[in-house]
Design a protein around this motif. Structure first.
Motif, short mmCIF file in Angstrom:
data_model
loop_
_atom_site.label_atom_id
_atom_site.label_comp_id
_atom_site.label_asym_id
_atom_site.label_seq_id
_atom_site.Cartn_x
_atom_site.Cartn_y
_atom_site.Cartn_z
N GLY A 253 0.81 -1.21 0.00
CA GLY A 253 0.00 0.00 0.00
C GLY A 253 0.85 1.26 0.00
N THR A 254 0.40 2.27 -0.72
CA THR A 254 1.20 3.50 -0.85
C THR A 254 0.76 4.60 0.12
N HIS A 255 -0.33 4.39 0.84
CA HIS A 255 -0.81 5.38 1.79
C HIS A 255 -0.96 4.71 3.15
N TRP A 256 -0.73 5.46 4.20
CA TRP A 256 -0.75 4.87 5.54
C TRP A 256 -2.11 4.26 5.88
N SER A 257 -3.18 4.88 5.36
CA SER A 257 -4.50 4.35 5.67
C SER A 257 -4.73 2.99 5.01
N ILE A 258 -4.18 2.81 3.82
CA ILE A 258 -4.29 1.52 3.12
C ILE A 258 -3.47 0.47 3.86
N ARG A 259 -2.26 0.85 4.27
CA ARG A 259 -1.42 -0.10 5.01
C ARG A 259 -2.06 -0.46 6.34
N LEU A 260 -2.69 0.52 7.01
CA LEU A 260 -3.37 0.25 8.27
C LEU A 260 -4.51 -0.76 8.06
N PHE A 261 -5.25 -0.60 6.97
CA PHE A 261 -6.30 -1.55 6.64
C PHE A 261 -5.73 -2.95 6.48
N GLY A 262 -4.55 -3.04 5.86
CA GLY A 262 -3.91 -4.33 5.70
C GLY A 262 -3.56 -4.98 7.03
N TRP A 263 -3.14 -4.19 7.98
CA TRP A 263 -2.82 -4.72 9.31
C TRP A 263 -4.08 -5.13 10.07
N LEU A 264 -5.12 -4.31 9.96
CA LEU A 264 -6.33 -4.55 10.75
C LEU A 264 -7.20 -5.66 10.19
N MET A 265 -7.21 -5.83 8.88
CA MET A 265 -8.12 -6.76 8.24
C MET A 265 -8.04 -8.18 8.80
N PRO A 266 -6.86 -8.80 8.86
CA PRO A 266 -6.82 -10.16 9.41
C PRO A 266 -7.14 -10.22 10.90
N VAL A 267 -6.81 -9.18 11.65
CA VAL A 267 -7.14 -9.16 13.08
C VAL A 267 -8.65 -9.15 13.27
N LEU A 268 -9.34 -8.31 12.50
CA LEU A 268 -10.79 -8.23 12.59
C LEU A 268 -11.44 -9.54 12.15
N MET A 269 -10.87 -10.17 11.11
CA MET A 269 -11.45 -11.43 10.64
C MET A 269 -11.26 -12.54 11.67
N LEU A 270 -10.10 -12.60 12.30
CA LEU A 270 -9.87 -13.61 13.34
C LEU A 270 -10.87 -13.41 14.48
N THR A 271 -11.09 -12.17 14.85
CA THR A 271 -12.07 -11.87 15.89
C THR A 271 -13.46 -12.31 15.47
N ALA A 272 -13.82 -12.05 14.22
CA ALA A 272 -15.16 -12.37 13.73
C ALA A 272 -15.40 -13.87 13.65
N ILE A 273 -14.42 -14.64 13.15
CA ILE A 273 -14.66 -16.08 12.99
C ILE A 273 -14.83 -16.77 14.33
N VAL A 274 -14.18 -16.23 15.38
CA VAL A 274 -14.30 -16.82 16.71
C VAL A 274 -15.60 -16.38 17.39
N LEU A 275 -15.89 -15.10 17.35
CA LEU A 275 -17.05 -14.58 18.09
C LEU A 275 -18.38 -14.89 17.41
N THR A 276 -18.35 -15.30 16.13
CA THR A 276 -19.58 -15.75 15.48
C THR A 276 -19.74 -17.26 15.58
#
Length: 247
Positions: A189-212
């Motif tokens: 990613g060329t912008h910090w917000s895009i890179r941040l999304f890359g970091w957060l995306m798998p964390v949020l998905m791991l949280t979702a697969i467990v809590l659902t």
């Protein structure tokens, strides 16, 4: 001038043909993956016994906290809905969008991450066949609830039951593939917000697969390890330009 214009047109046509070809390859691979996964013969009794084995492993490691975690959020309707949307729309839409972005903007990296997905998917199919596991949402005796199905039918539309093996909880490529795409986005990613999304995306998905209650913590760990090993193998198989950071 005309000759130069002709060359540009030829290059554009060639690039477009490559993109279309790759999209066909990805679509065929996804269809094959779910087709084979759905056709894998699964003994339900074995899947439930294996699920109890996973629970036993997690208890031995002090990791079996999924029922308590889910119970802490089920009383918050808005949070349950957010987790459901992350689980549903944070997977295939994100995967396909990221792959298309890689294909158009980072062709060498696309090949690496595509191959990592194909390799991890192949490993997943073998494990699904040899070690079928019932997901937490089926173990209602522990207090689990299938919050995704209770609140929306969208996921069953994106993945019709006829093409899904319901007893393929281990490994969670739902998380593993999101982890791969997260790495791609965070590193390219060329912008910090895009890179941040890359970091957060798998964390949020791991949280979702467990809590659902769609996956155990063990599933996520297994899916993540398989995805990372597949990515390492894909890099090793790539040319020196990619391995040297040329992607």
């Amino acid at each position: 001038m005309v000759a130069g214009s002709d060359v540009s047109v030829v290059r554009a046509l060639h690039r477009n043909r490559q993109i279309v070809r790759e999209l066909i390859v990805i679509a065929a691979a996804i269809a094959s993956y779910f087709g084979v996964r759905g056709l894998i013969a699964t003994r339900v009794d074995v899947a439930y016994r294996n699920a109890e084995t996973v629970v036993s492993w997690e208890r031995s490691a002090g990791l079996f906290v999924e029922p308590q975690l889910q119970q802490a959020v089920v009383d918050h309707g808005w949070l349950v809905e957010v987790l459901g949307y992350i689980y549903i729309f944070g997977h295939w839409p994100v995967l396909l969008t990221t792959l298309l972005w890689l294909l158009i903007r980072h062709r060498d990296a696309y090949r690496v991450f595509r191959n990592a997905m194909l390799l991890s998917g192949s490993i997943g199919l073998v494990i699904f066949a040899l070690f079928p596991v019932a997901p937490p949402r089926f173990l209602t005796g522990y207090g689990f609830a299938d919050t995704v199905t209770e609140h929306t039918s969208a996921y069953r539309v994106l993945q019709p039951p006829a093409f899904v093996n319901q007893y393929a909880a281990v490994p969670s490529l739902h998380f593993g593939w999101n982890l791969l795409m997260g790495i791609a986005v965070a590193s390219l990613g060329t912008h910090w917000s895009i890179r941040l999304f890359g970091w957060l995306m798998p964390v949020l998905m791991l949280t979702a697969i467990v809590l659902t209650a769609n996956h155990y913590i063990f599933d996520g760990l297994a899916g993540g390890v398989i995805a990372l090993l597949s990515l390492l193998a894909a890099y090793r198989l790539a040319g020196p330009k990619v391995r040297g950071g040329g992607c």
